[in-house]
Scaffold this motif. Sequence first.
Motif, PDB file in Angstrom:
ATOM      1  N   LEU A  21       0.829  -1.208   0.000  1.00  0.00           N
ATOM      2  CA  LEU A  21       0.000   0.000   0.000  1.00  0.00           C
ATOM      3  C   LEU A  21       0.861   1.253   0.000  1.00  0.00           C
ATOM      4  CD1 LEU A  21      -2.650   1.625   0.404  1.00  0.00           C
ATOM      5  CD2 LEU A  21      -2.376   1.234   2.871  1.00  0.00           C
ATOM      6  N   TYR A  22       1.814   1.337   0.939  1.00  0.00           N
ATOM      7  CA  TYR A  22       2.564   2.579   1.096  1.00  0.00           C
ATOM      8  C   TYR A  22       3.629   2.768   0.021  1.00  0.00           C
ATOM      9  CZ  TYR A  22      -0.091   3.212   5.298  1.00  0.00           C
ATOM     10  OH  TYR A  22      -1.145   3.386   6.165  1.00  0.00           O
ATOM     11  N   VAL A  23       4.171   1.672  -0.505  1.00  0.00           N
ATOM     12  CA  VAL A  23       5.050   1.781  -1.675  1.00  0.00           C
ATOM     13  C   VAL A  23       4.251   2.322  -2.856  1.00  0.00           C
ATOM     14  CG1 VAL A  23       6.330   0.460  -3.406  1.00  0.00           C
ATOM     15  CG2 VAL A  23       6.747   0.063  -0.975  1.00  0.00           C
ATOM     16  N   GLY A  24       3.029   1.793  -3.033  1.00  0.00           N
ATOM     17  CA  GLY A  24       2.182   2.258  -4.127  1.00  0.00           C
ATOM     18  C   GLY A  24       1.850   3.735  -4.024  1.00  0.00           C
ATOM     19  N   LEU A  25       1.509   4.193  -2.830  1.00  0.00           N
ATOM     20  CA  LEU A  25       1.166   5.608  -2.656  1.00  0.00           C
ATOM     21  C   LEU A  25       2.376   6.515  -2.873  1.00  0.00           C
ATOM     22  CD1 LEU A  25      -1.207   5.390   0.448  1.00  0.00           C
ATOM     23  CD2 LEU A  25      -1.842   5.607  -1.963  1.00  0.00           C
ATOM     24  N   ALA A  26       3.542   6.066  -2.396  1.00  0.00           N
ATOM     25  CA  ALA A  26       4.759   6.853  -2.603  1.00  0.00           C
ATOM     26  C   ALA A  26       5.088   6.960  -4.090  1.00  0.00           C
ATOM     27  CB  ALA A  26       5.922   6.231  -1.837  1.00  0.00           C
ATOM     28  N   LEU A  27       4.998   5.833  -4.787  1.00  0.00           N
ATOM     29  CA  LEU A  27       5.286   5.839  -6.220  1.00  0.00           C
ATOM     30  C   LEU A  27       4.260   6.666  -6.987  1.00  0.00           C
ATOM     31  CD1 LEU A  27       6.367   2.135  -6.847  1.00  0.00           C
ATOM     32  CD2 LEU A  27       7.820   4.175  -6.902  1.00  0.00           C
ATOM     33  N   TYR A  28       3.008   6.608  -6.553  1.00  0.00           N
ATOM     34  CA  TYR A  28       1.967   7.379  -7.238  1.00  0.00           C
ATOM     35  C   TYR A  28       2.266   8.881  -7.147  1.00  0.00           C
ATOM     36  CZ  TYR A  28      -2.637   8.228  -9.202  1.00  0.00           C
ATOM     37  OH  TYR A  28      -3.660   8.595 -10.043  1.00  0.00           O
ATOM     38  N   GLY A  29       2.631   9.336  -5.956  1.00  0.00           N
ATOM     39  CA  GLY A  29       2.984  10.735  -5.797  1.00  0.00           C
ATOM     40  C   GLY A  29       4.207  11.116  -6.614  1.00  0.00           C
ATOM     41  N   PHE A  30       5.193  10.221  -6.649  1.00  0.00           N
ATOM     42  CA  PHE A  30       6.403  10.470  -7.434  1.00  0.00           C
ATOM     43  C   PHE A  30       6.066  10.545  -8.922  1.00  0.00           C
ATOM     44  CE2 PHE A  30      10.440   8.986  -9.417  1.00  0.00           C
ATOM     45  CZ  PHE A  30      11.265  10.006  -8.956  1.00  0.00           C
ATOM     46  N   GLY A  31       5.144   9.672  -9.378  1.00  0.00           N
ATOM     47  CA  GLY A  31       4.718   9.706 -10.781  1.00  0.00           C
ATOM     48  C   GLY A  31       4.041  11.023 -11.137  1.00  0.00           C
ATOM     49  N   LEU A  47      -3.944  11.535   2.623  1.00  0.00           N
ATOM     50  CA  LEU A  47      -2.911  12.203   3.414  1.00  0.00           C
ATOM     51  C   LEU A  47      -1.523  12.173   2.780  1.00  0.00           C
ATOM     52  CD1 LEU A  47      -3.881  10.949   6.993  1.00  0.00           C
ATOM     53  CD2 LEU A  47      -4.378  13.182   5.971  1.00  0.00           C
ATOM     54  N   LEU A  48      -1.213  11.125   2.011  1.00  0.00           N
ATOM     55  CA  LEU A  48       0.180  10.898   1.628  1.00  0.00           C
ATOM     56  C   LEU A  48       0.528  11.183   0.171  1.00  0.00           C
ATOM     57  CD1 LEU A  48       0.966   7.625   3.625  1.00  0.00           C
ATOM     58  CD2 LEU A  48       1.533   9.983   4.208  1.00  0.00           C
ATOM     59  N   VAL A  49      -0.406  10.991  -0.757  1.00  0.00           N
ATOM     60  CA  VAL A  49      -0.045  11.171  -2.170  1.00  0.00           C
ATOM     61  C   VAL A  49       0.447  12.597  -2.425  1.00  0.00           C
ATOM     62  CG1 VAL A  49      -0.944  11.276  -4.526  1.00  0.00           C
ATOM     63  CG2 VAL A  49      -1.488   9.316  -3.079  1.00  0.00           C
ATOM     64  N   GLY A  50      -0.245  13.583  -1.865  1.00  0.00           N
ATOM     65  CA  GLY A  50       0.192  14.964  -2.048  1.00  0.00           C
ATOM     66  C   GLY A  50       1.551  15.234  -1.439  1.00  0.00           C
ATOM     67  N   VAL A  51       1.831  14.614  -0.296  1.00  0.00           N
ATOM     68  CA  VAL A  51       3.139  14.770   0.348  1.00  0.00           C
ATOM     69  C   VAL A  51       4.242  14.235  -0.561  1.00  0.00           C
ATOM     70  CG1 VAL A  51       4.590  14.052   2.287  1.00  0.00           C
ATOM     71  CG2 VAL A  51       2.196  14.688   2.680  1.00  0.00           C
ATOM     72  N   PHE A  52       4.023  13.050  -1.117  1.00  0.00           N
ATOM     73  CA  PHE A  52       5.039  12.457  -1.983  1.00  0.00           C
ATOM     74  C   PHE A  52       5.150  13.201  -3.314  1.00  0.00           C
ATOM     75  CE2 PHE A  52       4.352   8.628   0.739  1.00  0.00           C
ATOM     76  CZ  PHE A  52       5.664   8.510   1.180  1.00  0.00           C
ATOM     77  N   ALA A  53       4.050  13.778  -3.793  1.00  0.00           N
ATOM     78  CA  ALA A  53       4.123  14.583  -5.015  1.00  0.00           C
ATOM     79  C   ALA A  53       4.988  15.817  -4.784  1.00  0.00           C
ATOM     80  CB  ALA A  53       2.719  14.982  -5.458  1.00  0.00           C
ATOM     81  N   ASP A  54       4.766  16.506  -3.676  1.00  0.00           N
ATOM     82  CA  ASP A  54       5.591  17.687  -3.366  1.00  0.00           C
ATOM     83  C   ASP A  54       7.054  17.310  -3.148  1.00  0.00           C
ATOM     84  OD1 ASP A  54       3.654  19.602  -3.639  1.00  0.00           O
ATOM     85  OD2 ASP A  54       3.301  19.884  -1.486  1.00  0.00           O
ATOM     86  N   LEU A  55       7.270  16.174  -2.478  1.00  0.00           N
ATOM     87  CA  LEU A  55       8.642  15.713  -2.268  1.00  0.00           C
ATOM     88  C   LEU A  55       9.322  15.440  -3.598  1.00  0.00           C
ATOM     89  CD1 LEU A  55      10.832  14.877  -0.234  1.00  0.00           C
ATOM     90  CD2 LEU A  55       9.849  12.570  -0.258  1.00  0.00           C
ATOM     91  N   GLY A  56       8.596  14.782  -4.516  1.00  0.00           N
ATOM     92  CA  GLY A  56       9.158  14.500  -5.839  1.00  0.00           C
ATOM     93  C   GLY A  56       9.474  15.772  -6.605  1.00  0.00           C
TER      94      GLY A  56
END
Length: 210
Positions: A11-21, A81-90
Amino acid sequence: MALTLRRLFQLYVGLALYGFGIALQVDSTLGNDPWDVFHQGLARQFGLSLGAWIIIAGAVVMLGWIPLRQRPGLGTISNVLLVGVFADLGLWILPDPDGTALRWTYLIAAILIGGFATGCYIGAGHGPGPRDGLMTGLASKGIPIRVARTGIELTVLLVGWLLGGTVGIGTVLYAVLIGPICHWTVPALAIKLPSPEQPAEDPVVEPVAV
């Protein structure tokens, strides 16, 4: 226990990758997917980061689940909560692509990563994302999924474009390719949940309907 950890990890790998994408596609400047045209348009008009608007929009969309009697899962809340965080990080980590070839590399990688990430977080079986849940909720009320999805995405695309979000060839390619990619990744990455008589450690995979 092993199955629980595997599901959480996926789940969390998927959400992190989604935000990075998302970050890759936005940085390509070749056109965002419809929802991120909307998020970017909001960011350009009203301030805050792209990721902040992904979180805000996800939370607002979840309010639309209430009359549709949809129940959020851990994956739903984590997505908000997390996709936006990982998108900004990316967006912070990735260098701006210098030249057409690198921009296209970003775009193609974004679509492939997005399809794989979708299979990961849906396959983990912790509930759909807020936007997917809105679509399936409308479908449960008798609206065909293709009509619900097309109507929602055309609406946010139009509003996002009017707000100044980036629309381009990447928008079209995402719309054309993400479905076929997810058609393969969602069943391939789906984790079979055990029946009462099946051991919880069973790692067998079976298809899950989107």
